[in-house]
Motif scaffolding. Structure first.
Motif, PDB file in Angstrom:
ATOM      1  N   MET A  89       0.814  -1.186  -0.015  1.00 35.27           N
ATOM      2  CA  MET A  89       0.057   0.022  -0.040  1.00 35.27           C
ATOM      3  C   MET A  89       0.864   1.192  -0.122  1.00 35.27           C
ATOM      4  O   MET A  89       0.481   2.499  -0.097  1.00 35.27           O
ATOM      5  CB  MET A  89      -0.928   0.065   1.140  1.00 35.27           C
ATOM      6  CG  MET A  89      -2.037  -1.004   1.315  1.00 35.27           C
ATOM      7  SD  MET A  89      -1.223  -2.809   1.649  1.00 35.27           S
ATOM      8  CE  MET A  89      -2.730  -3.554   1.912  1.00 35.27           C
TER       9      MET A  89
ATOM     10  N   PHE B  32      -1.745   4.399  -0.542  1.00 37.03           N
ATOM     11  CA  PHE B  32      -2.563   4.736   0.546  1.00 37.03           C
ATOM     12  C   PHE B  32      -2.035   5.763   1.476  1.00 37.03           C
ATOM     13  O   PHE B  32      -0.585   5.891   1.661  1.00 37.03           O
ATOM     14  CB  PHE B  32      -2.823   3.494   1.553  1.00 37.03           C
ATOM     15  CG  PHE B  32      -3.615   2.528   0.754  1.00 37.03           C
ATOM     16  CD1 PHE B  32      -4.136   2.599  -0.860  1.00 37.03           C
ATOM     17  CD2 PHE B  32      -4.326   1.446   1.232  1.00 37.03           C
ATOM     18  CE1 PHE B  32      -4.691   1.641  -1.404  1.00 37.03           C
ATOM     19  CE2 PHE B  32      -4.936   0.293   0.584  1.00 37.03           C
ATOM     20  CZ  PHE B  32      -5.160   0.528  -0.539  1.00 37.03           C
TER      21      PHE B  32
ATOM     22  N   MET C 219      -7.229   6.147  -0.519  1.00 35.19           N
ATOM     23  CA  MET C 219      -6.857   4.853  -1.201  1.00 35.19           C
ATOM     24  C   MET C 219      -6.794   5.498  -2.813  1.00 35.19           C
ATOM     25  O   MET C 219      -7.659   5.752  -3.323  1.00 35.19           O
ATOM     26  CB  MET C 219      -7.586   3.634  -0.992  1.00 35.19           C
ATOM     27  CG  MET C 219      -7.810   3.374   0.348  1.00 35.19           C
ATOM     28  SD  MET C 219      -8.593   1.808   0.531  1.00 35.19           S
ATOM     29  CE  MET C 219     -10.234   2.349   0.060  1.00 35.19           C
TER      30      MET C 219
ATOM     31  N   ASP D  87      -7.376  -5.079  -4.157  1.00 34.28           N
ATOM     32  CA  ASP D  87      -7.414  -4.424  -2.876  1.00 34.28           C
ATOM     33  C   ASP D  87      -8.956  -4.530  -2.427  1.00 34.28           C
ATOM     34  O   ASP D  87      -9.427  -4.078  -1.436  1.00 34.28           O
ATOM     35  CB  ASP D  87      -7.416  -2.888  -3.085  1.00 34.28           C
ATOM     36  CG  ASP D  87      -6.044  -2.419  -3.330  1.00 34.28           C
ATOM     37  OD1 ASP D  87      -5.670  -1.494  -4.172  1.00 34.28           O
ATOM     38  OD2 ASP D  87      -5.188  -2.996  -2.851  1.00 34.28           O
TER      39      ASP D  87
END
Length: 122
Positions: A64, A68, A82, A89
């Motif tokens: 991530m 993110f 995100m 995901d």
């Protein structure tokens, strides 16, 4: 008793963005480190991101990092921005809180929300 309520999940196309939010009640917001985990069907719950009580430190799972962003604000809310979402995901995303430190291990967290579903279509 601390309660966590997530929102912001939904269906999104791959490559697009989604922002999750989680409101903490029943406790002093600044006393808790906050985090996000996710669980896909048939898979174990996995660490996504965490932020310290002061907001000065964050940690991300390798998959991530760079896509993110976790944050916290003055409304007792933590957010998970995100970007560049992928089909992998897709999962239920859970908000967590701990009165001491954050951890990448699920069992280390004191409180959990009920989760919000994120579905990324290819």
């Amino acid at each position: 008793q601390v309660q966590l309520v997530e929102s912001g999940g939904g269906l999104v196309q791959a490559g697009h963005s989604l922002r999750l939010s989680c409101v903490l009640s029943g406790g002093t917001f600044g006393d808790y480190a906050l985090g996000w985990f996710r669980q896909a069907p048939g898979k174990e719950r996995e660490f996504v991101a965490a932020i310290s009580r002061s907001g000065g430190a964050t940690e991300y799972a390798a998959a991530m990092k760079g896509r993110f962003t976790i944050s916290r604000d003055e409304t007792s809310t933590t957010h998970l921005q995100m970007n560049a979402l992928k089909s992998e995901d897709t999962a239920v995303y859970y908000c967590t809180a701990d009165a001491m430190y954050y951890s990448t291990y699920p069992h280390a967290w004191d409180y959990w929300g009920r989760g919000t579903q994120v579905t990324v279509s290819a």
